[in-house]
Design an enzyme around this catalytic site. Structure first.
Site, PDB file in Angstrom:
ATOM      1  N   GLU A 134      -2.301  -4.717  15.176  1.00  0.00           N
ATOM      2  CA  GLU A 134      -3.544  -5.135  14.518  1.00  0.00           C
ATOM      3  C   GLU A 134      -4.140  -6.368  15.192  1.00  0.00           C
ATOM      4  O   GLU A 134      -4.755  -7.208  14.548  1.00  0.00           O
ATOM      5  CB  GLU A 134      -3.264  -5.374  13.032  1.00  0.00           C
ATOM      6  N   GLU A 158      -6.140  -7.852  -0.825  1.00  0.00           N
ATOM      7  CA  GLU A 158      -6.576  -7.873   0.578  1.00  0.00           C
ATOM      8  C   GLU A 158      -8.015  -7.416   0.665  1.00  0.00           C
ATOM      9  O   GLU A 158      -8.389  -6.405   0.066  1.00  0.00           O
ATOM     10  CB  GLU A 158      -5.807  -6.836   1.409  1.00  0.00           C
ATOM     11  N   GLU A 180       0.824  -1.209   0.000  1.00  0.00           N
ATOM     12  CA  GLU A 180       0.000   0.000   0.000  1.00  0.00           C
ATOM     13  C   GLU A 180       0.862   1.266   0.000  1.00  0.00           C
ATOM     14  O   GLU A 180       0.799   2.099   0.921  1.00  0.00           O
ATOM     15  CB  GLU A 180      -0.962   0.013   1.184  1.00  0.00           C
TER      16      GLU A 180
HETATM   17  C1  GAL Z   1      -4.308  -2.703   4.896  1.00  0.00           C
HETATM   18  C2  GAL Z   1      -2.869  -3.126   5.038  1.00  0.00           C
HETATM   19  C3  GAL Z   1      -2.754  -4.423   5.840  1.00  0.00           C
HETATM   20  C4  GAL Z   1      -3.583  -4.325   7.086  1.00  0.00           C
HETATM   21  C5  GAL Z   1      -4.998  -3.985   6.718  1.00  0.00           C
HETATM   22  C6  GAL Z   1      -5.921  -3.889   7.891  1.00  0.00           C
HETATM   23  O1  GAL Z   1      -4.443  -1.369   4.584  1.00  0.00           O
HETATM   24  O2  GAL Z   1      -2.284  -3.346   3.789  1.00  0.00           O
HETATM   25  O3  GAL Z   1      -1.405  -4.643   6.139  1.00  0.00           O
HETATM   26  O4  GAL Z   1      -3.051  -3.343   7.922  1.00  0.00           O
HETATM   27  O5  GAL Z   1      -5.027  -2.761   6.076  1.00  0.00           O
HETATM   28  O6  GAL Z   1      -7.241  -3.582   7.504  1.00  0.00           O
END
Ligand code: GAL
Length: 670
Positions: free
Chosen positions: A362, A314, A156
């Site tokens: 997270e 993702e 990202e």
């Molecule tokens: C994305 C990121 C992931 C994780 C995810 C959580 O933006 O690429 O690594 O942090 O968010 O929602």
């Protein structure tokens, strides 16, 4: 070295299914359980190493490959492919301790600190040296590994370092400006620096738009956003070239964050560099229309490269941890979300992340394997999704059927609106586009959503909902499309600014005034909550425009409010096509307008969508697949012919779709 497109995945590859795998967070015993569960769910690819730099390069140029080799070996023996990430999204602590100068600086001029991620300035030479070295080492070590079928650069890009205001960025920005404008006089003219007397004597006088008490020049702000996007793209290219030089031949991508409100980078200018278009997408739990937002993002993604399938790198199985209230997805919602992406052309649905973390930033984010383990609804739904994707794997490589209707939207245009003060400073420009997308989708026109520079050939209806900034080339192309027979619809906030973010003078919308045969005297923002009625019954909010016609027919007028009796919707014949103007932002009643426009454009419904059932068709030389997703709470009967690839049920004219259910109809030919 240019990207080697020839090595892109075979179109017959199955749909990709898996997620970010972070084994470094777990003991070896868990790795074995991971592999067993991956096999149970049908996982066929994992993204590995995204945040593992600090555990691979444990000190400056001191490497610990053993554990990584072991994980890669385990995955390879289990026939699970690897999307290998360069770990540059998260520099090691030692690197920030040794080189704090690589940390980005915010708009107040304050440098960030270690401890987050994407904590680096893409323009800093020291950073570039370290990032390129780690990419090279990984490429040398795993570039020819048969299980590494894809490479994933960083993570990202821009999601934490979208704009850096440090000295190195400023130097790079000045060089970028010099390439764009050639002379400082040209820059002064483009930015209109006579305003407030902010004339630059030389490029060295220019600073990044750091905070000051008052508003900044919107042209400077927009150019800094363009530069920042290019700086991130240059970073991508630097890592990609390092991988290629090290012997990597597999496709290389990075995960984009396509966002309706404006992405962190101008992705339309990135796609040529990506072997595979991949996005991350997360729904917002308290948005009741989140499934529609998802389709719009998916449609925008396919519009970035209409001739190629893409993938979801993702999304989430359930709750995230970064919203205010992180509610879980409803039963069946994850399946619907994943199938929506596939319907819109994704050849894979991956998640963040494989196993929910116990520790770290997270720890409350959902995953394929939740904290509670495999005896859970979450896990059962993951297994169900794996088998659903397997049952429709023959869609891989097909493309979404091209629409006759296109909506033009653009990150740069959205940024231009956000740069500096505007008539409505609380107005989200993208909302208008969302309403047009919904209206065209629920009427079964399945609109394509395209960046403004896309080819318009073959489209019969072209809508520019709020394309605030348009460059001259786009104006020409839009007019040529109308001349050739298309019906073009220009919204109230379209065509206002030029490529330098200056107002196009002589009557709104300056870019299209003569084309539309109208003259807009004044933009008239409405107060919050204030609405205005049109003669047809449609209701407008946020903005109306005082317009008179110069060479156009009035189709609808304001029935009340400050512009009562004045034109609201106009039409002009143009060549073999038509030029329509909608001078207010229609909030309710767009359905009737869309029906009228479709008749004018001569297009008819080609998908059996309803207000709650999303319908999208993918096609290939081998067949066609009609995706049906029921987002509603009532069962529906949908017109379809063929058989559902998921349940095996035939569709003989009317197909029964339960509330919340999905179906993929392999359509009968003819
Ligand atoms: C994305 C990121 C992931 C994780 C995810 C959580 O933006 O690429 O690594 O942090 O968010 O929602």
């Amino acid at each position: 070295m240019p990207a080697q497109r020839s090595s892109a995945p075979s179109p017959r590859a199955p749909l990709l299914f898996g997620g970010d795998y972070n084994p470094e967070q777990w003991d070896r015993s868990v790795w074995l359980e991971d592999i067993a569960l991956m096999r149970e769910a049908g996982v066929n690819i994992v993204t590995l190493g995204v945040f593992a730099w600090g555990l691979l390069e444990v000190d400056d140029d001191r490497w610990d490959w053993g554990w990584f080799d072991e994980v890669i070996g385990l995955l390879a023996r289990s026939e699970i492919s690897i999307d290998l990430a360069t770990p540059t999204a998260s520099p090691p602590i030692w690197l920030h301790r040794e080189h704090p100068e690589i940390l980005p600086v915010d708009r107040r001029g304050i440098r960030y600190h270690q401890g987050g991620r994407l904590q680096w300035c893409p323009s800093h030479p020291v950073w570039q040296r370290y990032a390129s070295r780690v990419a090279t080492r990984l490429g040398e070590r795993y570039g020819q590994h048969p299980s590494v079928t894809m490479w994933h650069i960083s993570n990202e890009l821009g999601g934490g370092n979208r704009r850096c205001y440090c000295d190195q960025s400023t130097f790079a920005f000045r060089a970028w400006l010099e390439r764009r404008y050639g002379t400082v006089d040209a820059l002064n003219a483009a930015w209109g620096t006579a305003f407030w007397g902010h004339r630059y004597r030389r490029f060295d006088d220019v600073l990044a738009p750091l905070d000051s008490e008052s508003a900044q020049n919107p042209s400077l702000v927009l150019d800094f956003d363009r530069f920042s996007s290019d700086a991130l793209l240059d970073h991508f290219r630097m890592e990609r070239d390092a991988l290629r030089r090290a012997g990597v031949t597999a496709p290389i991508t990075t995960n984009l964050m396509v966002a309706p409100q404006g992405s962190v980078a101008d992705y339309a200018s990135w796609t040529q560099d990506l072997d595979v278009i991949a996005i991350d997408h997360y729904t917002i739990a308290d948005d009741p229309h989140r499934h529609r937002e998802l389709s719009q993002v998916a449609a925008r993604t396919r519009g970035l490269a209409p001739s190629r399938p893409w993938m979801v790198m993702e999304h989430s199985t359930s709750a995230v941890n970064w919203q205010v209230r992180n509610s879980p997805k409803a039963p069946g919602e994850m399946l619907r979300n994943s199938v929506q992406h596939v319907a819109h052309g994704a050849d894979g649905a991956l998640f963040f992340q494989w196993r929910a973390s116990a520790s770290g930033a997270e720890q409350f984010h959902s995953a394929m394997v939740p904290h509670a383990g495999a005896e859970t609804r979450q896990w059962r739904e993951v297994v169900e999704l794996g088998s659903t994707l397997a049952s429709i794997s023959d869609v891989a490589g097909s493309l979404v059927e091209r629409s006759e209707a296109a909506i033009l939207t653009d990150d740069v245009s959205l940024w231009a609106w956000q740069a500096g003060q505007k008539p409505l400073n609380d107005h989200a420009l993208h909302e208008d586009g969302r309403r047009w997308f919904e209206a065209l989708s629920t009427h079964g026109f399945g609109p394509d959503v395209l960046p403004s520079h896309a080819s318009l050939d073959g489209y019969r209806l072209i809508v520019l909902p709020s394309l605030y900034l348009v460059d001259d080339e786009t104006v020409e192309r839009v007019m040529r499309a109308a001349d050739a027979g298309a019906t073009v619809v220009v919204g109230a906030l379209s065509g206002i600014a030029d490529a330098d973010n200056r107002i196009r003078l002589g009557g709104y919308p300056g870019a299209f005034r003569d084309f539309l045969g109208i003259f807009g005297e004044e933009l008239h923002p409405l107060l919050r909550g204030e609405t205005v009625l049109l003669g047809s019954g449609a209701r407008v909010a946020d903005l109306i425009t005082r317009v008179r016609t110069t060479d156009a027919e009035i189709i609808d007028s304001y029935a009340d409010g400050p512009l009562e009796g004045m034109p609201a919707i106009t039409r002009r014949r143009f060549g073999r096509g038509q030029a329509w103007h909608v001078s207010g932002l229609i909030q309710d009643g767009l359905d009737a307008v869309v029906t009228t426009l479709a008749q004018a454009a001569g297009i008819s419904r080609r998908l059996p969508a309803t207000a709650t059932v999303e319908a999208v068709r993918r096609v290939s030389a081998d067949g066609s697949w009609l995706f049906l997703i029921n987002h509603g709470t009532a069962d529906e009967e949908i017109e379809a012919w063929g058989a559902d690839a998921i349940s095996g049920r035939p569709a003989e004219g009317l197909f029964h779709l339960d509330a919340g259910a999905v179906a993929v109809i392999r359509e009968r030919r003819g």
